[in-house]
Design an enzyme around this catalytic site. Structure first.
Site, PDB file in Angstrom:
ATOM      1  N   ARG A 100       1.119  -1.003   0.063  1.00  9.54           N
ATOM      2  CA  ARG A 100       0.121  -0.101   0.205  1.00  9.54           C
ATOM      3  C   ARG A 100       1.153   0.949  -0.195  1.00  9.54           C
ATOM      4  O   ARG A 100       2.134   1.557   0.888  1.00  9.54           O
ATOM      5  CB  ARG A 100      -0.970  -0.109   1.262  1.00  9.54           C
ATOM      6  CG  ARG A 100      -1.728   1.244   1.414  1.00  9.54           C
ATOM      7  CD  ARG A 100      -2.823   1.042   2.529  1.00  9.54           C
ATOM      8  NE  ARG A 100      -3.748   2.301   1.969  1.00  9.54           N
ATOM      9  CZ  ARG A 100      -3.223   3.870   3.028  1.00  9.54           C
ATOM     10  NH1 ARG A 100      -1.900   3.728   3.643  1.00  9.54           N
ATOM     11  NH2 ARG A 100      -4.169   4.285   2.930  1.00  9.54           N
ATOM     12  N   LYS A 149     -15.780  10.595 -12.704  1.00  7.16           N
ATOM     13  CA  LYS A 149     -16.690  10.052 -12.212  1.00  7.16           C
ATOM     14  C   LYS A 149     -16.024   8.964 -11.901  1.00  7.16           C
ATOM     15  O   LYS A 149     -15.508   7.104 -12.184  1.00  7.16           O
ATOM     16  CB  LYS A 149     -17.507   9.459 -13.220  1.00  7.16           C
ATOM     17  CG  LYS A 149     -19.085   8.699 -12.764  1.00  7.16           C
ATOM     18  CD  LYS A 149     -19.900   8.175 -13.868  1.00  7.16           C
ATOM     19  CE  LYS A 149     -21.243   7.442 -13.042  1.00  7.16           C
ATOM     20  NZ  LYS A 149     -22.067   7.501 -12.625  1.00  7.16           N
ATOM     21  N   GLU A 182     -25.541  20.073  -8.035  1.00  7.38           N
ATOM     22  CA  GLU A 182     -25.874  19.023  -8.623  1.00  7.38           C
ATOM     23  C   GLU A 182     -26.693  18.426  -6.992  1.00  7.38           C
ATOM     24  O   GLU A 182     -26.594  19.042  -6.259  1.00  7.38           O
ATOM     25  CB  GLU A 182     -24.934  17.752  -9.194  1.00  7.38           C
ATOM     26  CG  GLU A 182     -23.961  17.649  -8.348  1.00  7.38           C
ATOM     27  CD  GLU A 182     -22.892  16.541  -9.005  1.00  7.38           C
ATOM     28  OE1 GLU A 182     -23.778  16.303 -10.011  1.00  7.38           O
ATOM     29  OE2 GLU A 182     -22.334  16.487  -8.711  1.00  7.38           O
ATOM     30  N   LEU A 206     -20.782  16.359 -11.838  1.00  8.63           N
ATOM     31  CA  LEU A 206     -20.658  15.740 -13.037  1.00  8.63           C
ATOM     32  C   LEU A 206     -21.697  15.537 -14.111  1.00  8.63           C
ATOM     33  O   LEU A 206     -21.679  15.775 -14.344  1.00  8.63           O
ATOM     34  CB  LEU A 206     -21.080  14.254 -12.393  1.00  8.63           C
ATOM     35  CG  LEU A 206     -20.863  12.776 -13.306  1.00  8.63           C
ATOM     36  CD1 LEU A 206     -19.060  12.605 -12.899  1.00  8.63           C
ATOM     37  CD2 LEU A 206     -21.447  12.099 -13.342  1.00  8.63           C
TER      38      LEU A 206
HETATM   39  C1  LIG Z   1     -23.050  12.510  -8.320  1.00  9.52           C
HETATM   40  C2  LIG Z   1     -23.599  12.656  -9.490  1.00  9.52           C
HETATM   41  N1  LIG Z   1     -24.145  13.534 -10.586  1.00  9.52           N
HETATM   42  C3  LIG Z   1     -24.653  12.988 -11.923  1.00  9.52           C
HETATM   43  C4  LIG Z   1     -25.242  11.862 -12.189  1.00  9.52           C
HETATM   44  C5  LIG Z   1     -26.246  11.875 -13.374  1.00  9.52           C
HETATM   45  O1  LIG Z   1     -25.037  11.686 -14.199  1.00  9.52           O
HETATM   46  P1  LIG Z   1     -25.599  10.418 -15.505  1.00  9.52           P
HETATM   47  O2  LIG Z   1     -27.253  11.003 -15.845  1.00  9.52           O
HETATM   48  O3  LIG Z   1     -24.987   9.769 -16.704  1.00  9.52           O
HETATM   49  O4  LIG Z   1     -25.935   9.182 -14.645  1.00  9.52           O
HETATM   50  C6  LIG Z   1     -24.828  10.607 -11.533  1.00  9.52           C
HETATM   51  C7  LIG Z   1     -25.395   9.392 -11.350  1.00  9.52           C
HETATM   52  O5  LIG Z   1     -24.370   8.480 -11.175  1.00  9.52           O
HETATM   53  C8  LIG Z   1     -24.379  11.150  -9.882  1.00  9.52           C
HETATM   54  O6  LIG Z   1     -23.532  10.390  -9.281  1.00  9.52           O
END
Ligand SMILES: Cc1ncc(COP(=O)(O)O)c(C=O)c1O
Length: 285
Positions: A100, A149, A182, A206
């Site tokens: 690690r 992501k 979001e 995201l």
């Molecule tokens: C933090 C976050 N924002 C937005 C989204 C929406 O993304 P998508 O439309 O690509 O699923 C997700 C989906 O998992 C998310 O985890």
């Protein structure tokens, strides 16, 4: 029995094993995707894969699988898990080192994993029958690279749990300026006086594929005006409609925010119109 894919092979989930030294396990050092499929037809496959390639490039994971290789894995997952409505989950971690240690190890092979989770059929675009979501709100305390992501989702998990413990379906997040970012697992939209508004795509959110598809459909269709800009929480609280969007929930109408009604407390007509368009065009992406 659910069939998963791990490092080149399909196998029953019980047989899938990884090293405890995998950096995905130790550090959340990985990238993931979730691609929805209805009756075996994916929504947004190529934009989802592009976001995954972008995420791997952003954190320096070198995975040799091409788009065609990924498509074969996705098709295999669909076929081996009975087709129908599935959320295809893909994950690439940096791989397992022999100790690690924070620095990226030399010469490790990324760990590639995929599974399929059954998802509910898409809901009807009907304001009279759609379920309204309830959301809480809280300051966004995640990191400053929310455009990646990453599998390191503890910040999102803690926020989601806070909303969940209050009996909510989601939790809306705002930055230190009091602007909407979001939600913990979704993008967010408001509607005011017939106009759809969503926050700007930057490092605070995201790049949601559902968000991207909706904006593209609204732009092509032209019947519902929209704007991409900063949104204060005051505007959110005074909105006529609020929606949260993601691959698994598509466009979900929010009817309660912090225990108060959104607009008149009913699922809105702009949601219904936009969701009808989304339902009609989603398989084009
Ligand atoms: C933090 C976050 N924002 C937005 C989204 C929406 O993304 P998508 O439309 O690509 O699923 C997700 C989906 O998992 C998310 O985890």
């Amino acid at each position: 029995m659910s069939i998963v894919y791990l490092n080149g092979q399909f196998m029953p989930i019980e047989e899938a094993k990884i090293s405890p030294l995998d950096r995905g396990f130790l550090f959340g050092d990985g990238i993931y995707e979730v691609i929805p499929a209805y009756d075996g037809n994916t929504v947004g496959l190529e934009p989802h894969m592009q976001r995954m390639f972008d995420g791997m490039a952003a954190i320096g994971i070198k995975c040799e699988l091409t788009l065609e290789d990924w498509k074969a894995i996705i098709d295999g997952m669909m076929e081996k898990n009975g087709g129908g409505n599935q959320g295809i989950y893909l994950q690439v971690s940096r791989g397992a080192d022999i100790k690690r240690y924070h620095a990226f190890p030399e010469g490790v092979t990324p760990t590639i994993f995929a599974m399929a989770n059954p998802i509910k059929p898409a809901v009807e675009a009907n304001a009279a029958t759609a379920k309204g979501f309830s959301v809480a709100t809280t300051q966004d305390l995640r990191w400053q690279r929310c455009q990646i992501k990453s599998t390191a989702l503890l910040g999102n998990v803690l926020h989601f749990q806070q909303g969940y413990e209050g009996g909510n379906d989601e939790i809306l997040l705002y930055n230190e300026k009091g602007n909407l970012t979001e939600a913990s697992s979704s993008n967010a939209f408001i509607v005011k006086d017939g106009k759809v508004i969503t926050p700007i795509q930057d490092n605070q959110i995201l790049p949601g594929i559902t968000r991207k598809i909706i904006l593209s459909i609204l732009e092509k269709d032209g019947s519902i005006p929209f704007e991409v800009r900063d949104i204060s929480m005051e505007e959110v609280r005074n909105a006529d409609e609020i929606w949260v969007t993601s691959s698994s929930k598509e466009l979900a109408p929010v009817t309660t925010i912090d225990g108060q009604a959104v607009g008149n407390g009913e699922v809105g007509s702009v949601w219904e119109a936009a969701f009808k368009l989304y339902t009609a065009h989603k398989f084009e992406y």
